[in-house]
Design an enzyme around this catalytic site. Structure first.
Site, PDB file in Angstrom:
ATOM      1  N   GLY A  51       0.936  -1.146  -0.073  1.00 35.19           N
ATOM      2  CA  GLY A  51       0.029  -0.127   0.097  1.00 35.19           C
ATOM      3  C   GLY A  51       0.890   1.266  -0.084  1.00 35.19           C
ATOM      4  O   GLY A  51       1.814   1.327  -0.932  1.00 35.19           O
ATOM      5  N   GLY A  52       0.425   2.178   0.918  1.00 39.16           N
ATOM      6  CA  GLY A  52       1.087   3.621   1.005  1.00 39.16           C
ATOM      7  C   GLY A  52       2.842   3.391   1.257  1.00 39.16           C
ATOM      8  O   GLY A  52       3.549   4.206   0.702  1.00 39.16           O
ATOM      9  N   ALA A  55      21.604   8.067 -31.510  1.00 37.67           N
ATOM     10  CA  ALA A  55      22.595   7.662 -30.414  1.00 37.67           C
ATOM     11  C   ALA A  55      23.859   8.348 -30.251  1.00 37.67           C
ATOM     12  O   ALA A  55      24.323   8.693 -29.262  1.00 37.67           O
ATOM     13  CB  ALA A  55      22.860   5.903 -30.534  1.00 37.67           C
TER      14      ALA A  55
HETATM   15  C1  HXC Z   1      -2.974  -2.832  10.679  1.00 38.42           C
HETATM   16  C2  HXC Z   1      -1.908  -4.703   9.838  1.00 38.42           C
HETATM   17  C3  HXC Z   1      -1.531  -4.102   8.655  1.00 38.42           C
HETATM   18  C4  HXC Z   1      -2.233  -2.795   8.426  1.00 38.42           C
HETATM   19  C5  HXC Z   1      -0.876  -6.052   8.487  1.00 38.42           C
HETATM   20  N1  HXC Z   1      -1.502  -5.882   9.816  1.00 38.42           N
HETATM   21  N2  HXC Z   1      -1.093  -5.192   8.019  1.00 38.42           N
HETATM   22  N3  HXC Z   1      -2.349  -4.046  10.851  1.00 38.42           N
HETATM   23  N4  HXC Z   1      -2.886  -2.228   9.512  1.00 38.42           N
HETATM   24  N5  HXC Z   1      -2.029  -2.376   7.211  1.00 38.42           N
HETATM   25  C6  HXC Z   1      -1.225  -6.890  11.120  1.00 38.42           C
HETATM   26  C7  HXC Z   1      -2.309  -8.044  10.926  1.00 38.42           C
HETATM   27  O1  HXC Z   1      -3.605  -7.774  11.311  1.00 38.42           O
HETATM   28  C8  HXC Z   1      -1.605  -8.955  11.994  1.00 38.42           C
HETATM   29  O2  HXC Z   1      -1.770  -8.718  13.288  1.00 38.42           O
HETATM   30  C9  HXC Z   1      -0.250  -8.543  11.745  1.00 38.42           C
HETATM   31  O3  HXC Z   1       0.001  -7.318  11.326  1.00 38.42           O
HETATM   32  C10 HXC Z   1       0.716  -9.436  10.770  1.00 38.42           C
HETATM   33  O4  HXC Z   1       0.315  -9.560   9.533  1.00 38.42           O
HETATM   34  P1  HXC Z   1      -0.415 -10.986   8.849  1.00 38.42           P
HETATM   35  O5  HXC Z   1      -1.128 -10.625   7.835  1.00 38.42           O
HETATM   36  O6  HXC Z   1      -0.589 -11.980   9.680  1.00 38.42           O
HETATM   37  O7  HXC Z   1       1.090 -11.229   8.169  1.00 38.42           O
HETATM   38  P2  HXC Z   1       1.625 -12.006   6.841  1.00 38.42           P
HETATM   39  O8  HXC Z   1       0.393 -13.325   6.456  1.00 38.42           O
HETATM   40  O9  HXC Z   1       2.871 -11.942   6.870  1.00 38.42           O
HETATM   41  O10 HXC Z   1       0.932 -10.984   5.379  1.00 38.42           O
HETATM   42  C11 HXC Z   1       1.452  -9.804   5.434  1.00 38.42           C
HETATM   43  C12 HXC Z   1       0.862  -8.870   4.542  1.00 38.42           C
HETATM   44  C13 HXC Z   1      -0.693  -8.822   5.174  1.00 38.42           C
HETATM   45  C14 HXC Z   1       0.927  -9.324   3.176  1.00 38.42           C
HETATM   46  C15 HXC Z   1       1.378  -7.309   4.505  1.00 38.42           C
HETATM   47  O11 HXC Z   1      -0.645  -8.405   6.515  1.00 38.42           O
HETATM   48  C16 HXC Z   1      -1.365  -7.770   4.233  1.00 38.42           C
HETATM   49  O12 HXC Z   1      -1.985  -7.985   3.255  1.00 38.42           O
HETATM   50  N6  HXC Z   1      -1.779  -6.387   4.941  1.00 38.42           N
HETATM   51  C17 HXC Z   1      -2.655  -5.637   4.434  1.00 38.42           C
HETATM   52  C18 HXC Z   1      -1.798  -5.092   3.302  1.00 38.42           C
HETATM   53  C19 HXC Z   1      -2.508  -3.468   2.857  1.00 38.42           C
HETATM   54  O13 HXC Z   1      -3.448  -4.012   2.123  1.00 38.42           O
HETATM   55  N7  HXC Z   1      -2.016  -2.392   3.013  1.00 38.42           N
HETATM   56  C20 HXC Z   1      -2.601  -1.215   2.511  1.00 38.42           C
HETATM   57  C21 HXC Z   1      -3.155  -0.453   3.700  1.00 38.42           C
HETATM   58  S1  HXC Z   1      -3.992   0.921   2.840  1.00 38.42           S
HETATM   59  P3  HXC Z   1      -1.845  -9.813  14.289  1.00 38.42           P
HETATM   60  O14 HXC Z   1      -2.305  -8.858  15.511  1.00 38.42           O
HETATM   61  O15 HXC Z   1      -3.078 -10.898  13.775  1.00 38.42           O
HETATM   62  O16 HXC Z   1      -0.629 -10.452  14.572  1.00 38.42           O
HETATM   63  C22 HXC Z   1      -2.597   2.004   2.382  1.00 38.42           C
HETATM   64  C23 HXC Z   1      -3.175   3.234   1.897  1.00 38.42           C
HETATM   65  C24 HXC Z   1      -2.424   3.364   0.567  1.00 38.42           C
HETATM   66  O17 HXC Z   1      -1.548   1.624   2.812  1.00 38.42           O
HETATM   67  C25 HXC Z   1      -2.087   4.696   0.269  1.00 38.42           C
HETATM   68  C26 HXC Z   1      -1.498   4.734  -1.407  1.00 38.42           C
HETATM   69  C27 HXC Z   1      -0.909   6.046  -1.561  1.00 38.42           C
END
Ligand code: HXC
Length: 525
Positions: free
Chosen positions: A165-166, A416
């Site tokens: 993401g961000g 070039a």
């Molecule tokens: C809060 C988060 C998080 C997030 C992960 N966690 N991403 N908490 N905000 N963005 C937490 C999970 O809930 C989990 O908590 C712990 O971190 C570990 O994550 P897992 O999913 O268990 O790990 P893994 O299987 O290794 O997967 C990692 C991952 C996945 C691929 C990064 O967590 C994921 O897809 N996260 C979301 C990614 C995403 O969509 N981010 C975009 C956010 S929006 P617990 O307590 O269970 O251990 C954004 C704005 C975009 O960024 C702006 C653009 C300019």
């Protein structure tokens, strides 16, 4: 009240023992262990160890961790100051909160004020979803810090785990991105979202792994086997760079082998007919249209073992990287005849343009080694913007004020010739090997166009064509026509190249060139 030592131990534990153990079982280092590998021993000074988030929603009161998922501070690499951030995936997936972003922004501003490189070790799930808009605002602050520092201090990102993401845009705004095979992934939207929106099935690796971003998107510049290798390459990269745009790169003199082994080595070289420099006389194939590996020429020019290639897996028809000449850093841009004949295309033009701009920002003189048949023809090239991308390369060279030298090795045809640091776009000195062919195009193509009608009506078209090609080659496919017009300053032997370049770059050390003041130019992005 806890003692300071207890609080420090709590902060150092990150997201807790279980999560740390899981990381180790996966073969990953923790955020602090990574800093230990990156920095000189015992040089790390942490800042903001007790910062916590201030989110009250979604049960976040229960999930407060000292440091809030990012370790920040400063230390040294080879005794030189650097600022660092290291994201801690064990704390809420390394996700970014407003407070976490403030820690990064503070580190960025200290790095900028003190003129020291900023190194970002990334391992994050992106914006902390529980914080909503606050975490988005946090990213805005970080991006602003990256752009303020751009061109003032070197900024390096190492993707250690997910960068989702961000989180992706901060590294994309920095100068160099390292990725680790089967460990690091960069993506704006993950496979789940992609499946829902476009119905495409893709794995993390295919979507945003080290291979994808090094060879397809070009987002990453270095592909490493392990976290340790990535960190040690960052240390090596820093030896080529100045601390900031007001300084020159450090002079690193290669330690020559001394003693009996060294003397024996030079004796063997003499008997065999010379060392690396003499070997340059034998690199080019007799047949002018056969490929060869430009890296052999680079190896014969720079100090021993001093070539540090950047963007190796991307657009391989051009090579970019750092090298040293008598210890002084230079940036090298070289066509690679071993790949697509060293042609300039959309990707290789943009790759070289970005590297030229980095070198120009940081007082790194540029050496261009030219062997290119021109820009790649084709509908797909035209439609994907070879005009715009080629213009980027022209723009980057025209704008650069660092010392600039070109050596034409073999072909310098058409666009070039102009784009690869010709005199007319501001190169200071232009050399050519006797094998250089500086012309609008190759003899075969030129004869086809110029003598189409004559050849069509010839009783012996093949003989006549061959004669015309020979005539054209005699007239244009050599460096002497260009040298007589002053476009080439000197025709040099391959074996003289290194010594001539050392003298030439040292004569340009005091170069002073100013452009008219303006807010900024309008590069064709
Ligand atoms: C809060 C988060 C998080 C997030 C992960 N966690 N991403 N908490 N905000 N963005 C937490 C999970 O809930 C989990 O908590 C712990 O971190 C570990 O994550 P897992 O999913 O268990 O790990 P893994 O299987 O290794 O997967 C990692 C991952 C996945 C691929 C990064 O967590 C994921 O897809 N996260 C979301 C990614 C995403 O969509 N981010 C975009 C956010 S929006 P617990 O307590 O269970 O251990 C954004 C704005 C975009 O960024 C702006 C653009 C300019």
């Amino acid at each position: 009240m806890d003692t300071l030592d207890e609080l420090r131990a709590e902060a150092r534990a990150g997201g807790g023992e279980d999560k740390t153990r899981k990381r180790h079982e996966e073969g990953r280092l923790t955020a602090r262990e990574r800093l230990d590998v990156l920095l000189d021993k015992d040089s790390f000074n942490e800042l903001g160890m007790f910062v916590t988030h201030d989110c009250h929603d979604f049960g976040m009161e229960e999930k407060k961790f000292l440091g809030d998922g990012v370790v920040t501070g400063y230390g040294t690499v080879h005794g030189r100051l650097v600022y660092v951030i290291s994201e801690d995936f064990t704390v809420l997936g390394g996700s970014l909160s407003k407070k976490y972003a403030e820690k990064i922004a503070l580190t960025q501003s200290l790095a900028l004020k003190n003129g020291a490189p900023m190194i970002n070790l990334k391992d994050s799930g992106g914006a902390r979803i529980q914080e909503g808009i606050d975490s988005l605002a946090g990213y805005g602050m970080v991006f602003m810090g990256n752009v303020r520092a751009s061109g003032v201090i070197p900024q390096i990102s190492v993707i250690m785990g997910p960068c989702a993401g961000g989180a992706v845009y901060s590294p994309a705004l920095t100068d160099f991105v390292f990725m680790v095979d089967s460990r690091s992934y960069m993506f704006l939207t993950g496979p789940d979202v992609i499946r829902e929106v476009t119905h495409e099935e893709v794995t993390f690796e295919e979507l945003g792994g080290a291979a994808a971003h090094n060879s397809k998107s070009g987002v990453a510049h270095f592909r490493c086997d392990s976290e340790e290798q990535a960190l040690s390459m960052v240390r090596e990269l820093l030896t080529y760079l100045p601390q900031n745009n007001m300084e020159d790169p450090p002079v690193v003199v290669h330690k020559k082998r001394t003693g009996l082994r060294g003397k024996l080595g030079s004796l063997v070289k003499q008997v065999r007919g010379g060392g690396r420099e003499e070997a340059l006389e034998r690199v080019l194939p007799d047949n002018q249209s056969l490929p060869y590996d430009m890296k052999r020429i680079i190896a014969g020019i720079v100090d021993e073992d001093s070539f540090f290639e950047v963007h190796r897996h991307f657009a391989p028809s051009i090579i970019v990287g750092f090298g040293r000449l008598e210890g002084m850093t230079i940036g090298i841009v070289a066509n690679q005849p071993a790949h697509l004949a060293g042609v300039l295309d959309t990707l290789s033009s943009a790759k070289a343009a970005r590297f030229v701009r980095f070198c120009d920002s940081f007082n790194i003189p540029l050496l261009v080694l030219e062997d290119a048949p021109g820009f790649l023809p084709g509908v797909s090239q035209e439609h994907t913007g070879v005009i715009k991308e080629g213009a980027k390369l022209l723009y980057a060279f025209c704008e650069a004020t660092v010392p600039r030298i070109t050596v034409v090795i073999r072909k310098a045809y058409g666009g070039a010739y102009i784009a690869m640091n010709s005199k007319q776009i501001g190169a200071d000195l232009n050399f050519a090997w006797p094998t250089a062919q500086i012309a609008v195009m190759g003899a075969e193509g030129a004869v086809k166009i110029l003598f189409r009608r004559q050849l069509a009506s010839s009783p012996e078209p093949e003989d006549e064509r061959r004669q015309l090609v020979d005539q054209y080659n005699l007239k244009f496919s050599n460096p002497y026509v260009s040298a007589s017009k002053g476009y080439i300053d000197e025709v040099i032997k391959p074996s003289e190249t290194r010594s001539r370049l050392i003298a030439a770059f040292s004569s340009l050390r005091t170069k002073l060139e100013k452009r008219i003041d303006r807010k900024h130019g309008n590069m064709p992005l």
